[in-house]
Design a protein around this motif. Structure first.
Motif, PDB file in Angstrom:
ATOM      1  N   ASP A 247       3.823 -27.558   7.658  1.00  0.00           N
ATOM      2  CA  ASP A 247       3.042 -27.484   6.418  1.00  0.00           C
ATOM      3  C   ASP A 247       1.573 -27.167   6.672  1.00  0.00           C
ATOM      4  O   ASP A 247       0.864 -26.752   5.756  1.00  0.00           O
ATOM      5  N   LEU A 248       1.110 -27.355   7.896  1.00  0.00           N
ATOM      6  CA  LEU A 248      -0.269 -27.002   8.234  1.00  0.00           C
ATOM      7  C   LEU A 248      -0.419 -25.526   8.593  1.00  0.00           C
ATOM      8  O   LEU A 248      -1.544 -25.033   8.725  1.00  0.00           O
ATOM      9  N   SER A 471     -12.363 -37.798   6.083  1.00  0.00           N
ATOM     10  CA  SER A 471     -11.823 -36.463   5.778  1.00  0.00           C
ATOM     11  C   SER A 471     -12.856 -35.573   5.109  1.00  0.00           C
ATOM     12  O   SER A 471     -12.859 -34.351   5.307  1.00  0.00           O
ATOM     13  N   LEU A 472     -13.759 -36.149   4.320  1.00  0.00           N
ATOM     14  CA  LEU A 472     -14.784 -35.348   3.650  1.00  0.00           C
ATOM     15  C   LEU A 472     -15.783 -34.786   4.660  1.00  0.00           C
ATOM     16  O   LEU A 472     -16.180 -33.614   4.582  1.00  0.00           O
ATOM     17  N   ALA A 473     -16.189 -35.621   5.615  1.00  0.00           N
ATOM     18  CA  ALA A 473     -17.108 -35.130   6.651  1.00  0.00           C
ATOM     19  C   ALA A 473     -16.439 -34.042   7.479  1.00  0.00           C
ATOM     20  O   ALA A 473     -17.067 -33.032   7.825  1.00  0.00           O
ATOM     21  N   GLU A 474     -15.166 -34.241   7.801  1.00  0.00           N
ATOM     22  CA  GLU A 474     -14.432 -33.245   8.580  1.00  0.00           C
ATOM     23  C   GLU A 474     -14.283 -31.940   7.805  1.00  0.00           C
ATOM     24  O   GLU A 474     -14.414 -30.848   8.369  1.00  0.00           O
ATOM     25  N   TYR A 523      -5.270 -35.482   7.498  1.00  0.00           N
ATOM     26  CA  TYR A 523      -4.164 -34.521   7.516  1.00  0.00           C
ATOM     27  C   TYR A 523      -4.212 -33.653   6.262  1.00  0.00           C
ATOM     28  O   TYR A 523      -4.149 -32.418   6.340  1.00  0.00           O
ATOM     29  N   TRP A 524      -4.333 -34.303   5.108  1.00  0.00           N
ATOM     30  CA  TRP A 524      -4.298 -33.550   3.847  1.00  0.00           C
ATOM     31  C   TRP A 524      -5.501 -32.630   3.719  1.00  0.00           C
ATOM     32  O   TRP A 524      -5.396 -31.535   3.151  1.00  0.00           O
ATOM     33  N   VAL A 617      -4.187 -41.296  -1.211  1.00  0.00           N
ATOM     34  CA  VAL A 617      -5.212 -40.257  -1.101  1.00  0.00           C
ATOM     35  C   VAL A 617      -4.522 -38.974  -0.670  1.00  0.00           C
ATOM     36  O   VAL A 617      -4.313 -38.729   0.520  1.00  0.00           O
ATOM     37  N   VAL A 618      -4.136 -38.182  -1.647  1.00  0.00           N
ATOM     38  CA  VAL A 618      -3.481 -36.895  -1.379  1.00  0.00           C
ATOM     39  C   VAL A 618      -4.042 -35.860  -2.347  1.00  0.00           C
ATOM     40  O   VAL A 618      -4.602 -36.208  -3.392  1.00  0.00           O
TER      41      VAL A 618
END
Length: 656
Positions: A247-248, A471-474, A523-524, A617-618
């Motif tokens: 999926d990635l 995830s936001l920083a990434e 991941y998402w 969180v998706v």
């Protein structure tokens, strides 16, 4: 079971998407900041992103392979984990019965020369208890056995006298019998390979394999394997975990490490030639960096096969004679260089070549397209690294001039003092620092080797086990890599997997146990970038007094039928933002039908996913009804949003 959190998130997401898709009402989500994002989609200013930009990095850490994507259910299947000196520890094997009824000990009588340890079991009882006595293996924190599924048991045995064995899949206490079969071992001095299919008649998530006998006598066991019959493409991988990788849409697979490649000591480093050939003959090794044994069923060949199954370019990271604590002097590095050249012949050589014939015998006569190798891992500062590096570089360049070689030395701020095609860049830091690094490569020289950001992640205090904040920083960091993809050729998150029972390193992209799995927000976040490789990137500008909390990028990408302008925006701040998006230079009109907005956010910036609430969180996708070259949207606090604007040349529009 997390119902309140899901409900709150659902309501929050609905309000946010209402604001994205329609004109936001003051009573819904009040924007306290204003910003303008300009996109110049003119063809003359567009630049193609490398086809390889985003991929994945797999390291044998956190039981990611053994007890993870590799579907082998038996832990320590060859009884080698206790070391070569016998008698040795056989963990996690245990006996069924007591010391008066059964005695087990390892000895060095195996028929396999590379893994000589076997297990001798002596049944002492003449009148054994019902069900017999013997041994059992709980696998990696319990075997997931599912009703109706088939499991393939293979084991090597010998006994001087004919003996009947019962092999069973049971619950952890042995009381629930899920599958059972009787096997007769013919009395002989030679080892015999026995195979048995077991079909489960029930489900138990923490099962065990047990082997019992009711008759006094001696039996030796070695290489006891239990594999599900339904592995991905029959190649030995857990299907549900591979689906997460597919999926990635990864463009490359870097393997097998990481520190796993180096070892604390060279004697425990990963050795490719010890991990190929028939699985029964592989000696396995103790990974002393991450502190567990691997039988190396997931070996060099399997990694190459996995890359092929994923449609990803393999990137082979090999040991360059350097570990964490010892090194090989450059004057003595020649055998290591020869070893690596042999590994490349194994992957790329013809089926008639010395090592290519070994690969062909394993079932893959066609070569694997290895075009990238990394010479070591995080070894730049080591005494003999540069000298060793040049020996490898020159030998590989001569034998395989098309292979791209990756140095461990960072060339982002100053030129390298040695030749390389790419250089490694690793970053593990807090969220604020990584967000600020979205411009890291702005001033990197446009000449010389390209950057391979092969390991990046937010970790420690504000990462938790995978927070929205991380995830936001990434995401912001990755928009900067897109912008600088003229000097950044590849990037991958790390680590990829963690078995919930071995949380050596947190956070990770995918969390699993024997039967469950979920993606963390990190991941998402990566799914927002899966169309970026090979896409066209466009210049953007952000105007706002709040711009220090925003990061964005714009690409044009295509699927099999449609074309899209994708605008990704990270709001790293705690305020909602009223954002005006203005796009110029488009060669086609925007069509609202087929356009969408996808948002990753949550009610709390430290929210995480879990087995009890895997979808807290998706990404949430909705129609973008006001899609256009000029549009007004609202960004939620602490959010990552992707606006996909369908372009008029798409087949969808043409058919309307």
């Amino acid at each position: 079971m997390g119902s309140k959190g899901v409900s709150a998130r659902t309501i929050f997401g609905f309000l946010l998407l209402f604001c994205v898709g329609c004109k936001c009402l003051a009573s819904e989500l009040v924007a306290t900041q204003i910003a303008t994002l300009k996109v110049d989609a003119s063809p003359q200013f567009a630049r193609k992103i490398p086809e390889t930009l985003f991929g994945i990095f797999f390291e044998e850490i956190n039981h990611a392979g053994a007890g993870g994507i590799w579907a082998e259910l038996v832990s320590n299947r060859g009884f080698e984990a206790g070391g070569p000196h016998t008698p040795s520890n056989i963990d996690p094997w245990s006996i069924i019965g007591d010391d008066s009824s059964v005695f087990v000990a390892t000895d060095r009588t195996s028929c396999f020369s590379r893994n000589i340890v076997a297990l001798r079991m002596e049944v002492l009882c003449s009148d054994c208890p019902a069900g017999g006595v013997g041994i059992y293996n709980p696998g990696f924190w319990g075997m997931n056995i599912e009703d109706g599924k088939t499991y393939n048991l293979v084991m090597y045995v010998k006994s001087p006298e004919t003996t009947d064995l019962t092999v069973s899949l049971t619950s952890s206490d042995g009381l629930q019998n899920l599958a059972s079969a009787k096997i007769t071992v013919s009395g002989a001095s030679n080892w015999t390979k026995l195979e048995q299919k077991l079909v489960a008649k029930g489900t138990n998530r923490t099962s065990r394999l047990q082997i019992t006998a009711n008759k006094k006598g001696v039996v030796w066991f070695d290489q006891v394997s239990l594999m599900p019959a339904d592995t991905y493409k029959g190649h030995g991988f857990r299907t549900e975990l591979i689906s997460m990788l597919l999926d990635l849409k990864p463009r490359f697979l870097r393997f097998p490490g990481g520190c796993f490649v180096e070892g604390e000591w060279l004697r425990n480093a990963f050795r490719w030639r010890e991990s190929i050939g028939p699985w029964e003959e592989r000696p396995g090794h103790f990974g002393d960096v991450w502190h567990y044994w691997t039988d190396d069923g997931l070996g060099y060949y399997e990694f190459l096969q996995l890359a092929e199954d994923l449609g990803a370019a393999p990137i082979w990271v090999f040991n360059n004679g350097v570990s964490h604590n010892d090194e090989v002097d450059t004057a003595a590095i020649a055998p290591f260089v020869k070893d690596v050249l042999d590994s490349l012949e194994f992957a790329r050589g013809s089926a008639e070549s010395t090592w290519g014939s070994v690969r062909a015998a394993m079932g893959h006569p066609e070569p694997f397209p290895v075009k990238y190798v990394a010479i070591g891992n995080e070894d730049c500062g080591k005494k003999f690294y540069r000298g060793n590096y040049l020996k490898f570089y020159n030998a590989i360049r001569k034998a395989y001039p098309d292979i791209q070689m990756i140095s461990n030395c960072d060339g982002s701020s100053r030129p390298l003092d040695h030749p390389a095609d790419l250089y490694d860049f690793h970053v593990y830091t807090d969220s604020k620092t990584l967000f600020s690094m979205r411009n890291q490569f702005d001033r990197t020289s446009r000449n010389g080797p390209k950057a391979f950001v092969s390991e990046y992640a937010v970790w420690r205090s504000d990462a938790g086990r995978g927070s929205l904040l991380a995830s936001l920083a990434e995401a912001a960091f990755l928009t900067g890599l897109e912008k600088n993809s003229d000097v950044v050729q590849m990037a991958s998150y790390a680590p990829l997997f963690v078995n919930d029972n071995d949380q050596t390193w947190n956070p990770d992209a995918i969390v699993f146990n024997s039967w469950q799995h979920y993606g963390t927000p990190s991941y998402w976040m990566q799914t927002f970038f899966r169309e970026s490789s090979g896409a066209m990137i466009h210049p953007i500008t952000i105007s706002s007094r709040y711009s220090g909390s925003l990061a964005a990028s714009a690409i044009t990408w295509h699927d099999s039928e449609n074309s899209f302008l994708r605008i990704k925006v990270v709001n790293f701040g705690s305020d909602a933002v009223s954002l005006t998006i203005s796009t110029s230079g488009l060669q086609a009109s925007v069509n609202a039908l087929g356009s969408s907005a996808t948002v990753l956010t949550s009610a709390n910036v430290m929210d995480e996913n879990s087995f009890s609430n895997p979808n807290k969180v998706v990404p949430v996708k909705s129609e973008l009804r006001n899609a256009g070259a000029q549009m007004q949207v609202t960004l939620a606090p602490h959010s990552f949003t992707s606006f996909d604007l369908a372009l008029a040349q798409s087949k969808l529009v043409a058919e309307m």
